[in-house]
Design an enzyme around this catalytic site. Structure first.
Site, PDB file in Angstrom:
ATOM      1  N   HIS A  82       0.848  -1.188   0.000  1.00  0.00           N
ATOM      2  CA  HIS A  82       0.000   0.000   0.000  1.00  0.00           C
ATOM      3  C   HIS A  82       0.884   1.238   0.000  1.00  0.00           C
ATOM      4  O   HIS A  82       1.867   1.299   0.732  1.00  0.00           O
ATOM      5  CB  HIS A  82      -0.897   0.021   1.247  1.00  0.00           C
ATOM      6  CG  HIS A  82      -1.743   1.247   1.322  1.00  0.00           C
ATOM      7  ND1 HIS A  82      -2.898   1.394   0.586  1.00  0.00           N
ATOM      8  CD2 HIS A  82      -1.586   2.412   2.007  1.00  0.00           C
ATOM      9  CE1 HIS A  82      -3.417   2.583   0.827  1.00  0.00           C
ATOM     10  NE2 HIS A  82      -2.633   3.222   1.684  1.00  0.00           N
ATOM     11  N   ASP A 161     -15.560   2.341   6.953  1.00  0.00           N
ATOM     12  CA  ASP A 161     -14.533   3.304   6.511  1.00  0.00           C
ATOM     13  C   ASP A 161     -15.104   4.292   5.503  1.00  0.00           C
ATOM     14  O   ASP A 161     -14.816   5.484   5.545  1.00  0.00           O
ATOM     15  CB  ASP A 161     -13.331   2.566   5.906  1.00  0.00           C
ATOM     16  CG  ASP A 161     -12.341   3.565   5.317  1.00  0.00           C
ATOM     17  OD1 ASP A 161     -11.809   4.383   6.082  1.00  0.00           O
ATOM     18  OD2 ASP A 161     -12.132   3.553   4.089  1.00  0.00           O
ATOM     19  N   ARG A 168     -15.120  12.541   7.777  1.00  0.00           N
ATOM     20  CA  ARG A 168     -13.813  13.168   8.087  1.00  0.00           C
ATOM     21  C   ARG A 168     -13.492  14.253   7.062  1.00  0.00           C
ATOM     22  O   ARG A 168     -12.950  15.300   7.399  1.00  0.00           O
ATOM     23  CB  ARG A 168     -12.707  12.106   8.067  1.00  0.00           C
ATOM     24  CG  ARG A 168     -12.719  11.208   9.280  1.00  0.00           C
ATOM     25  CD  ARG A 168     -11.812  10.002   9.061  1.00  0.00           C
ATOM     26  NE  ARG A 168     -10.428  10.371   8.840  1.00  0.00           N
ATOM     27  CZ  ARG A 168      -9.545   9.597   8.212  1.00  0.00           C
ATOM     28  NH1 ARG A 168      -9.899   8.411   7.728  1.00  0.00           N
ATOM     29  NH2 ARG A 168      -8.309   9.994   8.062  1.00  0.00           N
ATOM     30  N   SER A 183      -8.226   3.487   8.891  1.00  0.00           N
ATOM     31  CA  SER A 183      -8.846   3.537   7.568  1.00  0.00           C
ATOM     32  C   SER A 183      -8.059   2.673   6.576  1.00  0.00           C
ATOM     33  O   SER A 183      -8.622   1.823   5.867  1.00  0.00           O
ATOM     34  CB  SER A 183      -8.891   4.999   7.112  1.00  0.00           C
ATOM     35  OG  SER A 183      -9.202   5.094   5.761  1.00  0.00           O
ATOM     36  N   LYS A 187      -9.055  -1.653   5.341  1.00  0.00           N
ATOM     37  CA  LYS A 187      -9.248  -2.067   3.939  1.00  0.00           C
ATOM     38  C   LYS A 187      -8.200  -3.098   3.528  1.00  0.00           C
ATOM     39  O   LYS A 187      -8.507  -4.062   2.825  1.00  0.00           O
ATOM     40  CB  LYS A 187      -9.171  -0.839   3.018  1.00  0.00           C
ATOM     41  CG  LYS A 187     -10.417   0.036   3.139  1.00  0.00           C
ATOM     42  CD  LYS A 187     -10.326   1.299   2.332  1.00  0.00           C
ATOM     43  CE  LYS A 187      -9.324   2.242   2.899  1.00  0.00           C
ATOM     44  NZ  LYS A 187      -9.472   3.642   2.581  1.00  0.00           N
TER      45      LYS A 187
HETATM   46  N1  URA Z   1      -6.017   6.809   2.700  1.00  0.00           N
HETATM   47  C1  URA Z   1      -7.012   6.109   3.258  1.00  0.00           C
HETATM   48  O1  URA Z   1      -7.424   5.087   2.769  1.00  0.00           O
HETATM   49  N2  URA Z   1      -7.561   6.601   4.406  1.00  0.00           N
HETATM   50  C2  URA Z   1      -7.128   7.719   5.006  1.00  0.00           C
HETATM   51  O2  URA Z   1      -7.642   8.076   6.034  1.00  0.00           O
HETATM   52  C3  URA Z   1      -6.092   8.435   4.388  1.00  0.00           C
HETATM   53  C4  URA Z   1      -5.547   7.951   3.241  1.00  0.00           C
END
Ligand code: URA
Length: 438
Positions: A82, A161, A168, A183, A187
């Site tokens: 990621h 999320d 947010r 977050s 995922k």
């Molecule tokens: N990327 C994400 O998936 N979530 C965040 O909060 C910030 C960047």
């Protein structure tokens, strides 16, 4: 238990219990807790932070708000990567093919570009026919058969999320390390991975511009990964200037092809091989990261990674002919040149401004629902450290909108700096962190 009491506790810097966090996440996801109360909790977390144990609970309840892909029947140790996002960061595309060619399955759920940063899904969808909307069952079959599958977030992956991020975004609570950690990790853990490599960007074009914040985020991400029993390695890499030479969806696929054919720019090849090396090591196909890097290079030199990329694109119904003949891809209607307005050594190519200029050209979006133009973008001809003469072409801009070209050129003329004496390019790989760094 009431939402009021839990918000008050976080406001007063108390540590929330697992049950309290579960109550808030489950209640908000199901619509029992209204936006205004959850927004107050988000701001209290933003201001007062969370302990590692709270962050793990938050991640866990966000993760189990949806399904977790079960890839246990897919042989091998499944490893994903990621990136916290940058400009010209197309690494995921060659990386998935290289690591899969090395025998490590790569289950990858990616996102779209937003603001100045690009997204893997938009890049992949510039390949005609390429599908990213498979069900989790189809995704699992493709990982097993091809060794990699790159899809978008489905409604069943971490729905909490999606809802929390939207809140947010409008309550100025995005830049919070525990919230970002939960977050991202909710995922990633839902993908069915066994291990994870993170590329935490730092600098002008990064989410976190200061190295201390990037390091803090990296440590939080590693801590959560390890608490879930997933070995996690993070690299902090520089994002002061764009990565590679291409910015824009199809342009970045073209550069990924170059990378897989061993003709990619040095900075892109360096980051790609480093991250692949770590993934191949975590996937237990190499005894060390260094040995993994050698395997990564071998996959590229031998043509196996390129062949694997063609297989992945065909498996996801994309047109592989256009990859073999990229010159047949339609070109943007207009192009323009950014010329050096001074002579000297390039000292600044501001990644944030280049990212925003590419959005103006049509390559990205400022709102989640905006369309993107696959042909739009920027090709950089020089990087920081290069010697240039006044009037020399530094970059070519592509767009279907002639007016946008002028606006982007204007922006970019202020995004370039010159030095009188030679200077070294900034170090790209700044730091490696793992569980021993915590
Ligand atoms: N990327 C994400 O998936 N979530 C965040 O909060 C910030 C960047």
């Amino acid at each position: 238990m009431t939402a009021y009491e839990i918000i008050s506790a976080k406001r007063d810097r108390q540590t929330l219990s697992d049950d309290e966090i579960a109550f808030m996440i489950n209640g908000f996801t199901a619509g029992r807790i209204p936006d205004y109360q959850f927004a107050a909790l988000l701001m209290a977390i933003f201001l007062n932070g969370m302990t590692p144990v709270e962050t793990k609970s938050l991640t866990e309840h966000m993760l189990y708000s949806g399904i977790v892909a079960d890839l246990s029947t897919v042989p091998g140790i499944k490893v994903d990567k990621h990136s916290t996002g940058g400009v010209g960061d197309k690494v995921s595309i060659p990386l998935a093919a290289i690591v899969a060619a090395a025998g490590v399955p790569v289950p990858m759920i990616s996102g779209r570009g937003l603001g100045h940063t690009g997204g893997t899904l938009d890049k992949l969808q510039s390949i005609p026919g390429f599908r990213i909307d498979y069900s989790i069952d189809e995704y699992k079959k493709k990982v097993a058969l091809t060794g990699a599958c790159l899809i978008g977030q489905t409604a069943s992956i971490a729905p909490a999320d999606k809802k929390i991020y939207a809140l947010r975004d409008v309550t100025a609570t995005v830049q919070s390390i525990p919230l970002i950690t939960a977050s991202i990790m909710s995922k990633k853990l839902a993908e069915g991975i066994d291990a994870l490599v993170l590329d935490v960007k730092t600098g002008r074009g990064a989410f976190m511009q200061k190295i201390d914040d990037s390091r803090d985020l990296a440590k939080n991400l590693i801590a959560v990964g390890e608490r879930f029993g997933k070995p996690t390695i993070a690299y902090i890499t520089n994002m002061d200037q764009p990565l590679g030479r291409m910015i824009g969806n199809w342009l970045e696929i073209r550069e990924s092809i170059d990378c897989l054919q061993d003709k990619g720019p040095a900075d892109l090849m360096q980051v790609t091989h480093q991250l692949c090396g770590a993934m191949i090591y975590l996937g237990q196909k190499a005894v060390s990261i260094e040995a993994g890097i050698e395997i990564s290079k071998l996959m590229v030199h031998s043509g196996k990674a390129w062949q694997k990329f063609i297989d992945i694109v065909r498996s996801q119904e994309g047109d592989s002919h256009v990859l073999e003949h990229p010159e047949t891809y339609p070109r943007a209607k207009f192009q323009s040149e950014l010329k050096a307005d001074d002579s000297g050594y390039l000292s600044r190519l501001d990644a944030l401004e280049f990212g925003l200029a590419s959005v103006q050209l049509g390559a990205g979006r400022m709102q989640a629902a905006d369309p993107v133009n696959p042909k739009a973008g920027i090709e950089l001809h020089y990087k920081i450290g290069a010697k240039v003469e006044q009037g020399q072409v530094l970059a070519t801009l592509f767009s279907d909108d002639e007016e946008a070209l002028n606006r982007a050129l204007d922006r970019l003329s202020k995004a370039v700096g010159y030095a009188a004496s030679p200077l070294a390019a900034p170090p790209l790989l700044i730091e490696m962190l793992d569980k021993n760094s915590l």
